[in-house]
Design a protein around this motif. Structure first.
Motif, mmCIF file in Angstrom:
data_model
loop_
_atom_site.group_PDB
_atom_site.id
_atom_site.type_symbol
_atom_site.label_atom_id
_atom_site.label_comp_id
_atom_site.label_asym_id
_atom_site.label_seq_id
_atom_site.Cartn_x
_atom_site.Cartn_y
_atom_site.Cartn_z
ATOM 1 N N ARG A 53 34.605 57.050 6.720
ATOM 2 C CA ARG A 53 33.910 56.562 5.535
ATOM 3 C C ARG A 53 34.664 55.373 4.957
ATOM 4 O O ARG A 53 35.887 55.316 4.992
ATOM 5 N N ASP A 58 31.210 55.346 -0.468
ATOM 6 C CA ASP A 58 30.585 55.796 0.773
ATOM 7 C C ASP A 58 30.639 57.325 0.870
ATOM 8 O O ASP A 58 29.693 57.967 1.322
ATOM 9 N N GLU A 59 31.742 57.904 0.422
ATOM 10 C CA GLU A 59 31.865 59.361 0.403
ATOM 11 C C GLU A 59 30.855 59.975 -0.562
ATOM 12 O O GLU A 59 30.192 60.963 -0.251
#
Length: 107
Positions: A53, A58-59
């Motif tokens: 990631r 993004d996580e």
């Protein structure tokens, strides 16, 4: 582990594994991981996320996509991160399904 004297005094490393994780590690691998954890500071072992990631946002997008949390909590997290003056998105993401720590570490 820090709460219990028998763990803090008797163990060089404590490992946590989610119930669904099955590791294929023999005794020498566990011993090697324990020695590495107990000989370094802060005495913590985590694995970088396998999905590579590209940072916190993004996580959070993956958490939303996989429905691991509700929209309001995710949005609150995004707002909180963005409000931090030292926030940097581009950091490594680590998995917490498996980790080890040194219960004798002061940090």
């Amino acid at each position: 582990g820090w709460k219990y004297d028998q763990i803090r005094e008797g163990c060089d490393a404590v490992f946590f594994l989610d119930l669904n994780v099955q590791l294929e590690a023999n005794q020498s691998a566990w011993t090697e991981m324990s020695e590495r954890i107990s000989s370094t500071e802060p005495g913590l072992m985590q694995f970088e996320h396998q999905q590579k990631r590209s940072g916190i946002m993004d996580e959070l997008a993956a958490i939303k996509k996989q429905k691991k949390d509700n929209f309001k909590n995710i949005q609150n997290s995004i707002e909180w991160f963005n409000a931090q003056p030292d926030f940097e998105n581009d950091i490594p993401i680590y998995m917490n399904q498996v980790f080890g720590y040194n219960p004798k570490s002061p940090t």
